[in-house]
Design a protein around this motif. Structure first.
Motif, PDB file in Angstrom:
ATOM      1  N   VAL A 171       0.842  -1.202   0.000  1.00 24.65           N
ATOM      2  CA  VAL A 171       0.000   0.000   0.000  1.00 24.65           C
ATOM      3  C   VAL A 171       0.876   1.251   0.000  1.00 24.65           C
ATOM      4  O   VAL A 171       0.618   2.214  -0.730  1.00 24.65           O
ATOM      5  CB  VAL A 171      -0.949   0.002   1.217  1.00 24.65           C
ATOM      6  CG1 VAL A 171      -1.618   1.364   1.386  1.00 24.65           C
ATOM      7  CG2 VAL A 171      -1.999  -1.083   1.064  1.00 24.65           C
ATOM      8  N   SER A 199       2.481   1.218  -3.680  1.00 25.71           N
ATOM      9  CA  SER A 199       1.544   1.270  -4.798  1.00 25.71           C
ATOM     10  C   SER A 199       0.753   2.570  -4.797  1.00 25.71           C
ATOM     11  O   SER A 199       0.408   3.100  -5.850  1.00 25.71           O
ATOM     12  CB  SER A 199       0.577   0.083  -4.767  1.00 25.71           C
ATOM     13  OG  SER A 199      -0.244   0.123  -3.621  1.00 25.71           O
ATOM     14  N   THR A 200       0.457   3.063  -3.609  1.00 27.84           N
ATOM     15  CA  THR A 200      -0.279   4.323  -3.549  1.00 27.84           C
ATOM     16  C   THR A 200       0.579   5.498  -4.002  1.00 27.84           C
ATOM     17  O   THR A 200       0.042   6.569  -4.310  1.00 27.84           O
ATOM     18  CB  THR A 200      -0.807   4.595  -2.126  1.00 27.84           C
ATOM     19  OG1 THR A 200       0.254   4.426  -1.184  1.00 27.84           O
ATOM     20  CG2 THR A 200      -1.946   3.673  -1.781  1.00 27.84           C
ATOM     21  N   ILE A 212      -0.754   6.049  -7.317  1.00 25.28           N
ATOM     22  CA  ILE A 212      -2.026   6.777  -7.301  1.00 25.28           C
ATOM     23  C   ILE A 212      -1.786   8.242  -6.928  1.00 25.28           C
ATOM     24  O   ILE A 212      -2.362   9.159  -7.520  1.00 25.28           O
ATOM     25  CB  ILE A 212      -2.999   6.123  -6.308  1.00 25.28           C
ATOM     26  CG1 ILE A 212      -3.256   4.671  -6.697  1.00 25.28           C
ATOM     27  CG2 ILE A 212      -4.313   6.896  -6.247  1.00 25.28           C
ATOM     28  CD1 ILE A 212      -4.051   3.883  -5.682  1.00 25.28           C
ATOM     29  N   VAL A 253      -2.532   2.975   4.988  1.00 20.77           N
ATOM     30  CA  VAL A 253      -3.750   3.467   4.348  1.00 20.77           C
ATOM     31  C   VAL A 253      -4.095   4.866   4.856  1.00 20.77           C
ATOM     32  O   VAL A 253      -4.539   5.733   4.085  1.00 20.77           O
ATOM     33  CB  VAL A 253      -4.920   2.493   4.603  1.00 20.77           C
ATOM     34  CG1 VAL A 253      -6.247   3.103   4.171  1.00 20.77           C
ATOM     35  CG2 VAL A 253      -4.680   1.177   3.873  1.00 20.77           C
ATOM     36  N   LYS A 260      -1.716   7.751   3.161  1.00 17.43           N
ATOM     37  CA  LYS A 260      -1.779   7.909   1.714  1.00 17.43           C
ATOM     38  C   LYS A 260      -3.206   8.067   1.196  1.00 17.43           C
ATOM     39  O   LYS A 260      -3.491   8.965   0.399  1.00 17.43           O
ATOM     40  CB  LYS A 260      -1.129   6.688   1.042  1.00 17.43           C
ATOM     41  CG  LYS A 260       0.340   6.485   1.385  1.00 17.43           C
ATOM     42  CD  LYS A 260       1.194   7.555   0.773  1.00 17.43           C
ATOM     43  CE  LYS A 260       2.665   7.268   0.987  1.00 17.43           C
ATOM     44  NZ  LYS A 260       3.167   6.111   0.240  1.00 17.43           N
ATOM     45  N   ILE A 261      -4.101   7.174   1.620  1.00 17.92           N
ATOM     46  CA  ILE A 261      -5.433   7.117   1.019  1.00 17.92           C
ATOM     47  C   ILE A 261      -6.443   7.987   1.761  1.00 17.92           C
ATOM     48  O   ILE A 261      -7.181   8.770   1.156  1.00 17.92           O
ATOM     49  CB  ILE A 261      -5.926   5.656   0.953  1.00 17.92           C
ATOM     50  CG1 ILE A 261      -4.986   4.834   0.054  1.00 17.92           C
ATOM     51  CG2 ILE A 261      -7.359   5.594   0.423  1.00 17.92           C
ATOM     52  CD1 ILE A 261      -5.318   3.365  -0.023  1.00 17.92           C
TER      53      ILE A 261
END
Length: 460
Positions: free
Chosen positions: A251, A254-255, A258, A397, A400-401
């Motif tokens: 995460v 990979s983020t 994004i 998470v 980043k998200i």
């Protein structure tokens, strides 16, 4: 079972042991940055088209980070578990983990290669490539995609070398490839006049050299954990816990893809190609800042994991605090350079005065609170080292998200300077995430130490 190059993780001075392992790991991480940074340095100095080509290659960064993320997901999550099993004296289970992760690495590498070759150009357009930069980006990624499997092996399986205490061998795995890349880059880019294609070709050839080195060691006589045919068949009971532990670094990495899409699309909208080019440099500097910190935590990981498996609470605690102090000091140094002498970083990537001035201004905003980021990575990586997948995943998470991506789009609504607001999203997200991480870690780490001091069997 121990060769002269393998470090005893369960005895001796923790501080000396940590830096003995961390120094090669930090060196390896810094050298690893050179794979992409050297490409960008040379590309940025291509006559006439350097700035545009640099921006184009910068758009490839999300795909490059995605390859690294999958290596973390399928393989690097297994390395801490293998260390824990070695601490428990369960070598066979540790080798089973290595075998399963090796098989998964080959599968993911082949699948990603196919996906990038078919959909690479479309993904680059999605990631913020413009009409001016798409040809450079596509030319780079078409060749880079062919070396995806090599990157997966050299990054993912090299973690198993470090996890056994072979820090110097692990470092050499990276250095051999990086030196090859540094030598080949100017030959392919300038002498053979291949431009960005030459940079990509140099990168995948150098990663191939690293991959062969890693595989040769892990099937050789000097390693403790060896890749064996009977363990290459993936077993859910063995592999799924590794996959769960790999979710956090997956995460985190990979983020980045994004986030790069979000940053690039917003900056292209509000600031044009120069803002995207500035972000290319900033992401490279941030990558430089992060990887040495990851080197420190990689040096601590085998010590923490092994002694966690061996139930030696004092050594786990001491290794963490030494790691924490070292990470904080390093992040403080990076912050000082970014705030007071940012052109030291910027001049590496571009001689263009307009891009330099723009990036200098942006860097002071983007890296405003990176001084505290050492606390985040030290705590989060320790959760991974002791096999705590759930909390580590939540923290990844969160930053980043949950925080950063929404802030990239929300903050421009509250500021007149839209570009400044986009860059401001990074320090705001970091401040909230680090505060949350430190609070959670303080509570959970005390519970872990109490558990280790309790005379009962620990179940992973």
């Amino acid at each position: 079972m121990k060769s002269e190059k393998q470090t005893d993780l369960g005895s001796g001075s923790v501080g000396k042991l940590l830096f003995q392992l961390a120094l090669p790991a930090i060196t390896a991480q810094i050298v690893n940055v050179l794979y992409n940074m050297v490409d960008r340095m040379y590309i940025g100095h291509i006559p006439e088209v350097g700035a545009t080509a640099l921006t184009g290659v910068g758009v490839c960064f999300p795909l490059i980070m995605l390859v690294s993320a999958f290596s973390a997901l399928v393989a690097m999550g297994g390395a801490p578990r293998a260390s824990i099993m070695l601490g428990k004296q369960e070598k066979e289970e540790a080798e089973r983990i290595l075998g399963n992760c090796t098989a998964a690495t080959f599968i993911s590498g082949i699948v990603l290669t196919i996906v990038f070759l078919i959909f690479g150009r479309d993904m680059l357009l999605l990631f913020g490539a413009s009409e001016n930069t798409i040809e450079y980006a596509a030319a780079y990624i078409q060749i880079y995609a062919c070396g995806t499997l090599f990157v997966q092996i050299s990054l993912g399986l090299n973690a198993f070398i470090t996890s056994q205490g072979f820090a110097t061998i692990s470092m050499l795995s990276v250095i051999i490839g990086a030196v090859t890349n540094i030598v080949l880059d100017p030959i392919f880019i300038f002498v053979l006049n291949m431009g960005v294609r030459g940079a990509a070709l140099a990168t995948i050839l150098s990663q191939a050299v690293s991959a062969l080195w890693v595989l040769k060691f892990l099937i050789g006589k000097k390693t403790i954990l060896r890749i064996k045919k009977q363990y290459l068949k993936i077993s859910p009971s063995t592999y799924l816990p590794c996959l769960a532990l790999g979710m956090s670094p997956f995460v985190m990495q990979s983020t980045e893809s994004i986030i790069s899409v979000c940053f690039n699309s917003s900056l292209l909208k509000y600031g044009g190609d120069i803002a995207v080019g500035s972000m290319t440099i900033l992401s490279s500097v941030m990558q430089f800042s992060m990887l040495p910190l990851q080197g420190l935590t990689q040096g601590a990981q085998p010590i923490i994991s092994f002694n966690y498996g061996a139930r030696k609470a004092d050594r786990v605690k001491k290794a963490f605090f030494i790691q924490l102090i070292a990470c904080f000091v390093f992040s403080g140094l990076i912050w000082a350079v970014a705030m007071f002498i940012p052109r030291i970083f910027i001049g590496i990537f571009t001689p263009d005065p307009q891009l330099t001035a723009y990036t200098e201004w942006a860097m002071r905003i983007y890296m405003a609170v990176c001084i505290i980021f050492g606390l985040q990575i030290a705590c989060q990586q320790t959760f991974i080292a002791i096999g705590n997948a759930k909390i580590s995943l939540f923290l990844a998470v969160l930053r980043k998200i949950i925080l950063l991506i929404p802030l990239i789009f929300l903050l421009p609504n509250f500021f007149e300077d839209k570009v400044m607001a986009v860059f401001l999203a990074e320090p705001v997200a970091d401040m909230i995430a680090v505060t949350t991480t430190v609070c959670m870690f303080t509570v959970q780490f005390r519970k872990v130490l109490k558990e280790l001091n309790t005379p009962r069997k620990n179940n992973l």
